[in-house]
Design a protein around this motif. Structure first.
Motif, PDB file in Angstrom:
ATOM      1  N   GLY A 176      46.420  28.806  56.803  1.00 28.37           N
ATOM      2  CA  GLY A 176      45.522  29.219  55.733  1.00 28.37           C
ATOM      3  C   GLY A 176      45.395  28.154  54.661  1.00 28.37           C
ATOM      4  O   GLY A 176      45.918  27.046  54.780  1.00 28.37           O
ATOM      5  N   MET A 177      44.671  28.507  53.608  1.00 28.27           N
ATOM      6  CA  MET A 177      44.460  27.613  52.478  1.00 28.27           C
ATOM      7  C   MET A 177      44.876  28.316  51.203  1.00 28.27           C
ATOM      8  O   MET A 177      44.787  29.540  51.111  1.00 28.27           O
ATOM      9  N   ILE A 178      45.344  27.555  50.233  1.00 30.48           N
ATOM     10  CA  ILE A 178      45.660  28.126  48.926  1.00 30.48           C
ATOM     11  C   ILE A 178      44.876  27.387  47.851  1.00 30.48           C
ATOM     12  O   ILE A 178      44.527  26.218  48.002  1.00 30.48           O
ATOM     13  N   ASP A 179      44.600  28.101  46.771  1.00 24.98           N
ATOM     14  CA  ASP A 179      43.909  27.497  45.636  1.00 24.98           C
ATOM     15  C   ASP A 179      44.009  28.461  44.464  1.00 24.98           C
ATOM     16  O   ASP A 179      44.408  29.623  44.624  1.00 24.98           O
ATOM     17  N   GLY A 180      43.628  27.975  43.305  1.00 24.89           N
ATOM     18  CA  GLY A 180      43.590  28.817  42.123  1.00 24.89           C
ATOM     19  C   GLY A 180      42.179  28.937  41.602  1.00 24.89           C
ATOM     20  O   GLY A 180      41.345  28.052  41.838  1.00 24.89           O
ATOM     21  N   THR A 181      41.893  30.013  40.916  1.00 26.44           N
ATOM     22  CA  THR A 181      40.593  30.184  40.268  1.00 26.44           C
ATOM     23  C   THR A 181      40.810  30.840  38.920  1.00 26.44           C
ATOM     24  O   THR A 181      41.820  31.527  38.702  1.00 26.44           O
ATOM     25  N   HIS A 182      39.882  30.623  38.017  1.00 23.84           N
ATOM     26  CA  HIS A 182      40.002  31.163  36.665  1.00 23.84           C
ATOM     27  C   HIS A 182      39.055  32.346  36.486  1.00 23.84           C
ATOM     28  O   HIS A 182      37.898  32.290  36.893  1.00 23.84           O
ATOM     29  N   VAL A 183      39.568  33.403  35.876  1.00 24.33           N
ATOM     30  CA  VAL A 183      38.800  34.614  35.606  1.00 24.33           C
ATOM     31  C   VAL A 183      38.837  34.862  34.104  1.00 24.33           C
ATOM     32  O   VAL A 183      39.917  34.840  33.490  1.00 24.33           O
ATOM     33  N   ASP A 184      37.670  35.076  33.513  1.00 20.94           N
ATOM     34  CA  ASP A 184      37.595  35.305  32.071  1.00 20.94           C
ATOM     35  C   ASP A 184      38.533  36.428  31.639  1.00 20.94           C
ATOM     36  O   ASP A 184      38.655  37.446  32.331  1.00 20.94           O
ATOM     37  N   ALA A 185      39.190  36.237  30.511  1.00 19.61           N
ATOM     38  CA  ALA A 185      40.144  37.231  30.013  1.00 19.61           C
ATOM     39  C   ALA A 185      39.909  37.481  28.528  1.00 19.61           C
ATOM     40  O   ALA A 185      39.419  36.611  27.806  1.00 19.61           O
ATOM     41  N   ALA A 317      32.690  37.675  33.497  1.00 23.35           N
ATOM     42  CA  ALA A 317      32.377  38.129  32.138  1.00 23.35           C
ATOM     43  C   ALA A 317      33.689  38.354  31.399  1.00 23.35           C
ATOM     44  O   ALA A 317      34.766  38.116  31.941  1.00 23.35           O
ATOM     45  N   LYS A 318      33.619  38.805  30.199  1.00 19.75           N
ATOM     46  CA  LYS A 318      34.830  39.066  29.426  1.00 19.75           C
ATOM     47  C   LYS A 318      35.032  40.581  29.375  1.00 19.75           C
ATOM     48  O   LYS A 318      34.426  41.270  28.565  1.00 19.75           O
ATOM     49  N   PRO A 319      35.895  41.108  30.248  1.00 18.39           N
ATOM     50  CA  PRO A 319      36.074  42.564  30.332  1.00 18.39           C
ATOM     51  C   PRO A 319      36.861  43.117  29.155  1.00 18.39           C
ATOM     52  O   PRO A 319      37.910  42.593  28.789  1.00 18.39           O
ATOM     53  N   ASN A 320      36.346  44.174  28.555  1.00 18.20           N
ATOM     54  CA  ASN A 320      37.001  44.785  27.397  1.00 18.20           C
ATOM     55  C   ASN A 320      37.984  45.870  27.828  1.00 18.20           C
ATOM     56  O   ASN A 320      37.775  47.063  27.590  1.00 18.20           O
ATOM     57  N   TYR A 321      39.038  45.433  28.496  1.00 22.68           N
ATOM     58  CA  TYR A 321      40.092  46.340  28.949  1.00 22.68           C
ATOM     59  C   TYR A 321      41.438  45.750  28.552  1.00 22.68           C
ATOM     60  O   TYR A 321      41.549  44.530  28.326  1.00 22.68           O
ATOM     61  N   PRO A 322      42.479  46.579  28.474  1.00 25.58           N
ATOM     62  CA  PRO A 322      43.823  46.023  28.270  1.00 25.58           C
ATOM     63  C   PRO A 322      44.129  45.002  29.353  1.00 25.58           C
ATOM     64  O   PRO A 322      43.661  45.139  30.491  1.00 25.58           O
ATOM     65  N   PHE A 323      44.922  43.985  29.027  1.00 22.69           N
ATOM     66  CA  PHE A 323      45.139  42.909  29.989  1.00 22.69           C
ATOM     67  C   PHE A 323      45.722  43.381  31.315  1.00 22.69           C
ATOM     68  O   PHE A 323      45.298  42.899  32.373  1.00 22.69           O
ATOM     69  N   PRO A 324      46.696  44.312  31.344  1.00 21.94           N
ATOM     70  CA  PRO A 324      47.175  44.790  32.650  1.00 21.94           C
ATOM     71  C   PRO A 324      46.048  45.363  33.509  1.00 21.94           C
ATOM     72  O   PRO A 324      46.056  45.206  34.733  1.00 21.94           O
ATOM     73  N   THR A 325      45.077  46.004  32.863  1.00 19.18           N
ATOM     74  CA  THR A 325      43.923  46.525  33.608  1.00 19.18           C
ATOM     75  C   THR A 325      43.065  45.384  34.129  1.00 19.18           C
ATOM     76  O   THR A 325      42.536  45.443  35.255  1.00 19.18           O
TER      77      THR A 325
END
Length: 419
Positions: A176-185, A317-325
């Motif tokens: 397989g392959m591994i990589d990282g990606t960024h998700v708005d927080a 997008a920037k989700p308006n939820y608590p970070f664990p969510t």
């Protein structure tokens, strides 16, 4: 005198407790009365709400050929399969007023389009509290599908490698392959610094996938400023089944943000790597050829990330939820991606041509006998052990080059451009 004061104190405490209980009960009764006034309506109005809700749902499923995929980001067959799987496994059930299909439709619209609660409330004629409650119920239920639809990479040659002469037999031990990606927080101000990186305030998500674009492992929740290699070490240090699984003699392909070491092979540094850099040019030496094919195969995970974010707009997008969510949303979306890829492989979004964002910065397998254990305390791996894997990379590159020259250069293995 002391006895009198003690009795007075006891009476005061008792009176205070009684007053507090009365106050709480009064508040609860008032809230219930207010909620009843808000939700109360005539029988005709209730019937009209049900009719409008059913009409909306029918438009989503049958309005036009693409309406279902556009609204809930999957085709009707996959949607009803998802509802059936949820029911069969006891993960979701029809409530008195909201059926599983409606629960899923609300959730999928939110993650598919980052739809606001107030919009869903209007479209489904539900209260904001109802929308929020079922969003969280479905989100939790998605965790119950993870073991079924996201299995760690098996200890075997993927068909996409075995059937491609550019990859086989050179990458026959790649799982397989591994990589990282960024998700708005979105985070509290006191945590922003830890999550602020060159791509803004994000969580850095590590993932592994197979060449057929199925996620096999996902670790979410790290700050955007975290180094990819550090996150990989965290994934390897976790006990099974929570850590990234590796096998003796097998390896993952990774980009230059990582390093060549046991079980991971990165490209040659200082040599053209990204596919765009090879456009219109032929390899001049073994390192360029290796990097070209390495990039071609590893780009599958970048394509998988592109499909994931294209389908679930909440990740961009920037989700308006608590970070664990927010972390759970990432995991739920990757599970849904795998579900669709397995249950509906002809899905349109899955087969769209995705522009790969090349970052120029830096069946159940039950046999665990050969799984490498990273949980034991150990010193830093010796340099000669890393050199063994670099030598393996050199052997693969040379074998590629010899076969390539035999096919295109008349067997002449002369190289140019090597430092």
């Amino acid at each position: 005198m002391e006895n009198v004061d003690e009795e007075q104190l006891k009476r005061m405490c008792a009176n205070t407790a009684v007053s507090a209980v009365v106050t709480i009960i009064t508040c609860i009764l008032r809230m219930r009365a207010k909620r009843k006034r808000i939700s109360s309506c005539t029988k005709e109005e209730k019937i009209q709400k049900i009719y409008c809700r059913e009409a909306h749902f029918k438009r989503v499923l049958e309005g036009y050929s693409d309406s279902c995929r556009s609204y809930i980001r999957m085709r009707p067959s996959a949607f009803f399969k998802l509802a059936a799987v949820m029911k069969e496994n006891g993960l979701l059930e029809d409530s008195r007023h909201v059926q599983v299909e409606e629960q899923l439709a609300m959730f999928l619209s939110i993650v598919g389009h980052k739809t606001k609660n107030r919009i869903i409330r209007t479209e489904f004629i539900r209260s904001g509290e109802t929308v929020s409650r079922y969003f969280n119920k479905v989100l939790q239920a998605m965790n119950g599908l993870r073991d079924r639809y996201m299995k760690q990479a098996p200890n075997e040659v993927p068909a996409e490698i075995a059937n491609n002469p550019n990859y086989f037999p050179y990458f026959k031990d790649c799982i397989g392959m591994i990589d990282g990606t960024h998700v708005d927080a979105v985070l509290p101000s006191n945590l922003v610094a830890r999550f602020r990186g060159r791509k803004g305030v994000t969580q850095n998500v590590l993932a592994a996938c197979t060449p057929n674009k199925l996620f096999t492992y996902v670790l979410a929740g790290w700050g955007g400023a975290a180094n990819d290699y550090r996150i990989l070490q965290d994934a390897l240090s976790r006990p099974q089944p929570y850590g990234l699984r590796v096998y003796d003699g097998k390896y993952y392909l990774c980009d230059a943000g990582y390093t060549t070491m046991p079980d991971f092979i990165s490209p040659y540094r200082g040599v053209r790597y990204h596919l765009k850099e090879h456009t219109g040019r032929t390899p001049k030496n073994r390192k360029e050829l290796f990097n070209l094919r390495h990039s071609s195969l590893r780009s599958k995970i970048e394509c998988t990330f592109g499909i994931l974010k294209n389908r679930f707009k909440i990740l961009s997008a920037k989700p308006n939820y608590p970070f664990p969510t927010q972390v759970d949303i990432v995991l739920a979306c990757t599970v849904l991606h795998n579900f669709i890829a397995i249950e509906d492989p002809d899905d349109d979004i899955l087969n769209e041509n995705i522009d790969i964002d090349e970052d120029n910065g830096e069946v159940t397998n039950d046999d665990d006998s050969s799984v490498v254990d990273y949980t034991q305390t150990r010193t830093q791996r010796e340099e000669d052990e890393r050199n063994e894997w670099k030598e393996l990379r050199d052997q693969i590159a040379w074998a590629m080059w010899v076969d390539y020259c035999a096919k295109y250069n008349g067997g002449n293995t002369m190289e140019s451009g090597l430092a």
